[in-house]
Design a protein around this motif. Structure first.
Motif, PDB file in Angstrom:
ATOM      1  N   ARG A   1     106.628 -89.102  28.032  1.00 14.69           N
ATOM      2  CA  ARG A   1     106.923 -87.523  28.560  1.00 14.69           C
ATOM      3  C   ARG A   1     105.461 -86.611  28.708  1.00 14.69           C
ATOM      4  O   ARG A   1     105.390 -85.926  29.599  1.00 14.69           O
TER       5      ARG A   1
ATOM      6  N   ILE B   1     102.385 -87.204  28.447  1.00 17.52           N
ATOM      7  CA  ILE B   1     101.293 -87.880  29.482  1.00 17.52           C
ATOM      8  C   ILE B   1     101.837 -87.333  30.772  1.00 17.52           C
ATOM      9  O   ILE B   1     100.939 -86.859  31.652  1.00 17.52           O
ATOM     10  N   GLY B   2     103.076 -87.570  31.116  1.00 16.39           N
ATOM     11  CA  GLY B   2     103.635 -87.173  32.443  1.00 16.39           C
ATOM     12  C   GLY B   2     103.411 -85.587  32.842  1.00 16.39           C
ATOM     13  O   GLY B   2     103.250 -85.326  33.844  1.00 16.39           O
ATOM     14  N   MET B   3     103.774 -84.741  31.668  1.00 16.92           N
ATOM     15  CA  MET B   3     103.633 -83.250  31.854  1.00 16.92           C
ATOM     16  C   MET B   3     102.169 -82.830  31.817  1.00 16.92           C
ATOM     17  O   MET B   3     101.792 -82.028  32.563  1.00 16.92           O
ATOM     18  N   MET B   4     101.361 -83.519  31.012  1.00 10.05           N
ATOM     19  CA  MET B   4     100.081 -83.147  30.885  1.00 10.05           C
ATOM     20  C   MET B   4      98.993 -83.705  32.142  1.00 10.05           C
ATOM     21  O   MET B   4      97.787 -83.192  32.360  1.00 10.05           O
ATOM     22  N   GLY B   5      99.375 -84.796  32.566  1.00  9.81           N
ATOM     23  CA  GLY B   5      98.614 -85.490  33.589  1.00  9.81           C
ATOM     24  C   GLY B   5      97.870 -86.767  32.987  1.00  9.81           C
ATOM     25  O   GLY B   5      97.316 -87.321  33.879  1.00  9.81           O
ATOM     26  N   SER B   6      97.443 -86.653  31.793  1.00 16.55           N
ATOM     27  CA  SER B   6      96.457 -87.753  31.291  1.00 16.55           C
ATOM     28  C   SER B   6      96.807 -87.746  29.696  1.00 16.55           C
ATOM     29  O   SER B   6      97.231 -86.712  29.201  1.00 16.55           O
ATOM     30  N   GLN B   7      96.588 -88.707  29.090  1.00 18.69           N
ATOM     31  CA  GLN B   7      96.502 -89.115  27.669  1.00 18.69           C
ATOM     32  C   GLN B   7      95.664 -88.180  27.180  1.00 18.69           C
ATOM     33  O   GLN B   7      95.832 -87.699  26.035  1.00 18.69           O
TER      34      GLN B   7
ATOM     35  N   SER C   1      94.409 -85.174  27.984  1.00 15.49           N
ATOM     36  CA  SER C   1      94.949 -83.937  27.949  1.00 15.49           C
ATOM     37  C   SER C   1      95.968 -83.822  27.042  1.00 15.49           C
ATOM     38  O   SER C   1      96.392 -82.844  26.400  1.00 15.49           O
TER      39      SER C   1
END
Length: 120
Positions: free
Chosen positions: A16, A18-24, A26
């Motif tokens: 979730r 990674i999906g919300m932030m755009g990358s691991q 971030s």
């Protein structure tokens, strides 16, 4: 706390995040900030509730509620949201026992975040 995500953590939902932030990368950056914040804020909530300053505890819980949906499991998000809402209107006699149930979950989340950061 029931596991509600596919990774090895019970409270942290890295997918979730990674999906919300755009990358691991971030996600790792925000999680470092979250750990620092929670390590400082949880004792402040304890102190506020022990001095019967529920509004001060609510302000901190409100901030925690704001970032939980980015990376936490559904059950923990719901628990934080419920206690934050109750702390807006209820006295310390109601809020403190609920927070005492929540605090170990937040401490365990810190442990999981630290483990995730150590491995990423």
């Amino acid at each position: 706390m029931e596991t509600t995500n596919s990774n090895s953590y019970q409270r942290l939902n890295a997918a979730r995040g990674i999906g919300m932030m755009g990358s691991q990368l971030s996600l790792c950056k925000i999680l470092k900030t979250v750990v620092d914040s929670m390590v400082a804020d949880l004792p402040k909530i304890d102190a506020a509730l022990l001095s019967e300053d529920v509004p001060a505890a609510n302000r901190i819980l409100h901030a925690i509620k704001g970032y939980m949906p980015i990376f936490a499991c559904d059950a923990l998000i719901a628990q934080v949201t419920t206690i934050e809402k109750i702390s807006k209107t209820e006295p310390v006699a109601v809020v403190l026992p609920l927070y005492r149930e929540l605090a170990p979950e937040l401490q365990a989340l810190i442990v999981e975040i630290r483990a995730f950061l150590a491995n990423n």
